[in-house]
Motif scaffolding. Structure first.
Motif, short mmCIF file in Angstrom:
data_model
loop_
_atom_site.label_atom_id
_atom_site.label_comp_id
_atom_site.label_asym_id
_atom_site.label_seq_id
_atom_site.Cartn_x
_atom_site.Cartn_y
_atom_site.Cartn_z
N MET A 1 5.50 16.06 31.43
CA MET A 1 4.77 14.80 31.62
C MET A 1 5.53 13.91 32.61
SD MET A 1 2.02 14.57 29.49
CE MET A 1 1.81 12.97 28.74
N ASN A 2 4.80 13.30 33.50
CA ASN A 2 5.37 12.35 34.45
C ASN A 2 5.01 10.93 34.01
OD1 ASN A 2 6.22 14.51 36.12
ND2 ASN A 2 4.17 14.60 37.02
N ARG A 3 5.89 10.00 34.33
CA ARG A 3 5.63 8.60 33.98
C ARG A 3 5.37 7.79 35.26
NH1 ARG A 3 8.99 5.44 29.48
NH2 ARG A 3 7.70 6.91 28.31
N ILE A 4 4.27 7.05 35.25
CA ILE A 4 3.91 6.17 36.37
C ILE A 4 3.75 4.77 35.80
CG2 ILE A 4 2.18 5.64 38.14
CD1 ILE A 4 1.50 8.64 38.20
N ILE A 5 4.40 3.81 36.43
CA ILE A 5 4.39 2.44 35.93
C ILE A 5 3.83 1.50 36.99
CG2 ILE A 5 5.80 0.53 35.06
CD1 ILE A 5 7.79 2.60 34.02
N PHE A 6 2.88 0.68 36.57
CA PHE A 6 2.33 -0.37 37.43
C PHE A 6 2.68 -1.71 36.78
CE2 PHE A 6 -0.56 3.27 38.02
CZ PHE A 6 -0.47 3.43 39.41
N GLU A 7 3.50 -2.48 37.46
CA GLU A 7 3.96 -3.75 36.91
C GLU A 7 3.08 -4.90 37.38
OE1 GLU A 7 8.03 -4.00 38.09
OE2 GLU A 7 8.73 -2.73 36.43
N ASN A 8 3.04 -5.94 36.56
CA ASN A 8 2.35 -7.18 36.90
C ASN A 8 0.88 -6.97 37.27
OD1 ASN A 8 4.81 -8.71 36.61
ND2 ASN A 8 5.43 -7.94 38.63
N VAL A 9 0.21 -6.13 36.49
CA VAL A 9 -1.22 -5.91 36.72
C VAL A 9 -1.98 -7.05 36.05
CG1 VAL A 9 -3.18 -4.36 36.40
CG2 VAL A 9 -0.87 -3.42 36.72
N ARG A 10 -2.90 -7.65 36.77
CA ARG A 10 -3.68 -8.76 36.23
C ARG A 10 -5.11 -8.30 35.93
NH1 ARG A 10 -1.11 -13.23 36.21
NH2 ARG A 10 -3.02 -14.41 35.82
N ASP A 11 -5.78 -9.06 35.09
CA ASP A 11 -7.19 -8.81 34.76
C ASP A 11 -7.38 -7.38 34.25
OD1 ASP A 11 -8.17 -11.42 35.87
OD2 ASP A 11 -7.38 -10.54 37.72
N ILE A 12 -6.63 -7.05 33.22
CA ILE A 12 -6.71 -5.70 32.65
C ILE A 12 -6.52 -5.76 31.15
CG2 ILE A 12 -4.25 -5.24 33.03
CD1 ILE A 12 -5.06 -2.30 33.58
N ASP A 13 -7.32 -4.98 30.45
CA ASP A 13 -7.18 -4.78 29.01
C ASP A 13 -7.77 -3.40 28.72
OD1 ASP A 13 -8.24 -4.80 26.14
OD2 ASP A 13 -7.08 -6.66 26.16
N LEU A 14 -6.99 -2.52 28.12
CA LEU A 14 -7.45 -1.14 27.93
C LEU A 14 -8.63 -1.06 26.97
CD1 LEU A 14 -4.10 0.89 27.89
CD2 LEU A 14 -5.63 0.40 29.82
N ASP A 15 -8.64 -1.89 25.93
CA ASP A 15 -9.80 -1.90 25.04
C ASP A 15 -11.07 -2.25 25.81
OD1 ASP A 15 -8.31 -1.25 22.81
OD2 ASP A 15 -7.98 -3.34 22.23
N HIS A 16 -10.98 -3.24 26.66
CA HIS A 16 -12.14 -3.65 27.45
C HIS A 16 -12.60 -2.53 28.38
CE1 HIS A 16 -11.04 -8.21 27.00
NE2 HIS A 16 -11.21 -7.59 25.85
N ILE A 17 -11.67 -1.89 29.04
CA ILE A 17 -12.00 -0.83 30.00
C ILE A 17 -12.68 0.35 29.30
CG2 ILE A 17 -11.00 0.96 31.50
CD1 ILE A 17 -8.89 -1.14 32.32
N PHE A 18 -12.10 0.78 28.19
CA PHE A 18 -12.57 2.02 27.56
C PHE A 18 -13.66 1.80 26.51
CE2 PHE A 18 -8.05 3.37 28.66
CZ PHE A 18 -8.45 4.02 29.82
N GLN A 19 -13.98 0.53 26.22
CA GLN A 19 -15.01 0.25 25.22
C GLN A 19 -16.22 -0.46 25.83
OE1 GLN A 19 -14.74 1.24 22.01
NE2 GLN A 19 -12.63 1.97 22.15
N CYS A 20 -16.38 -0.38 27.13
CA CYS A 20 -17.48 -1.12 27.77
C CYS A 20 -18.61 -0.20 28.21
CB CYS A 20 -16.97 -1.96 28.93
SG CYS A 20 -16.39 -0.99 30.35
N GLY A 21 -18.62 1.03 27.72
CA GLY A 21 -19.75 1.91 27.96
C GLY A 21 -19.73 2.70 29.25
N GLN A 22 -18.63 2.64 30.00
CA GLN A 22 -18.60 3.34 31.28
C GLN A 22 -18.03 4.74 31.20
OE1 GLN A 22 -15.67 2.03 34.25
NE2 GLN A 22 -14.65 0.75 32.70
N CYS A 23 -17.31 5.07 30.13
CA CYS A 23 -16.67 6.38 30.01
C CYS A 23 -16.65 6.80 28.55
CB CYS A 23 -15.25 6.35 30.58
SG CYS A 23 -14.17 5.16 29.76
N PHE A 24 -16.44 8.10 28.31
CA PHE A 24 -16.59 8.62 26.95
C PHE A 24 -15.48 9.60 26.56
CE2 PHE A 24 -20.79 7.86 28.85
CZ PHE A 24 -21.25 6.86 28.00
N ARG A 25 -14.38 9.65 27.33
CA ARG A 25 -13.36 10.65 27.02
C ARG A 25 -11.99 10.03 26.72
NH1 ARG A 25 -12.47 15.78 30.02
NH2 ARG A 25 -11.93 16.31 27.88
N TRP A 26 -11.97 8.72 26.48
CA TRP A 26 -10.71 8.06 26.14
C TRP A 26 -10.79 7.57 24.70
CZ3 TRP A 26 -6.47 7.54 29.40
CH2 TRP A 26 -6.68 7.96 30.73
#
Length: 289
Positions: A1-26
């Protein structure tokens, strides 16, 4: 496994992204409908990913991805990290102040940069279906016809989304065990048509027309595929949730889809696809029907 880090990301919430009906595999790491841990597991392309957001503000923080493949650019593009969603929300509220509650409630939504073929099949599966069952059906397709990409510590094997070639020539009987119902024939036909025609091209209306030529794709599903698969951000899918909020907020009759679309063009302009996601999340999150 590789680790990738994105710091200081704004306007993001994983619940919002994955629970808004756009995808079904997370799925959230605690395997419930909503996550208290802020960690999700899923597959994008041929790569497994464990995503975690360590928040330092309401919709901001450090995004850490543990992945089996894909470089920083792949994942930056996938999560649409180069787009200024703060500016999008500000402009939407400026154009239509009543959407402010939706942009606050779903303020961490980002529209994922998903593979067109996966979106095409996923939203064929989604019609007249609920999200838990959609996820189960898609997982069945992947385990039956995809390739294994990772086996996690819980012993679960994660699969890539099946390539169209893997479904070409299959019969409805071959898909019967997945329990897709009448969607079996749509998926079998879609593989053949996609391999012949490829990703829709041309203007937005030309792309939409090409999508409507697929068996089992109607206007609402076509608009979802336009938004999430073609990344046509002027698409405004009108589903049950959007009908409800357009009725509650703006007084539209629920059958007046043309009126809703015209309103969205006028008030949300070129950002109406983003507006749809905020509105969808607001009502789905509140459980309003």
């Amino acid at each position: 496994m590789n680790r990738i880090i994105f710091e200081n990301v704004r306007d993001i919430d994983l619940d919002h992204i994955f629970q808004c009906g756009q995808c079904f595999r997370w799925i959230p790491e605690d395997n419930n409908d909503s996550s208290s841990t802020g960690r999700y597991r899923g597959v994008a392309g041929s790569y497994f990913c464990q995503a975690e957001l360590e928040k330092n503000d309401e919709f901001a923080g450090t995004l850490t991805l543990n992945v089996t493949g894909g470089d920083e650019k792949f994942w930056r593009d996938y999560f649409d990290l180069d787009r200024d969603y703060g500016q999008i929300k500000e402009k939407l509220v400026e154009q239509e102040p009543r959407i402010s509650a939706a942009t606050r409630e779903g303020g961490g939504i980002r529209i994922l940069n998903q593979d067109f073929w996966e979106v095409l099949i996923s939203f064929i599966v989604s019609q007249n279906n609920n999200i838990p069952r959609i996820m189960k059906c898609i997982e069945g397709l992947c385990s039956a016809f995809g390739e294994p990409v990772y086996r996690d510590l819980d012993g679960k094997t994660w699969y890539s989304f099946p390539k169209p070639e893997a479904l070409l020539g299959k019969t409805e009987e071959d898909l019967k065990e997945i329990k897709l119902g009448y969607r079996d024939s749509y998926i079998v036909r879609a593989a053949d048509k996609f391999l012949k025609n490829g990703i829709p091209a041309g203007t937005m209306e030309e792309k939409r027309k090409q999508l409507l030529e697929y068996h089992g794709i109607g206007p609402k599903v076509a608009d979802c595929i336009m938004l999430f698969g073609c990344r046509e951000f002027t698409a405004f899918p009108v589903d049950t949730w959007v009908k409800t909020i357009m009725n509650d907020m703006y007084g539209f009759e629920k059958k007046d889809i043309k009126g809703m679309q015209a309103f969205a063009r006028e008030r949300f302009g070129d950002l109406r696809g983003f507006a749809q996601q905020y509105l969808f999340y607001l009502y789905r999150d509140k459980g309003i029907k």
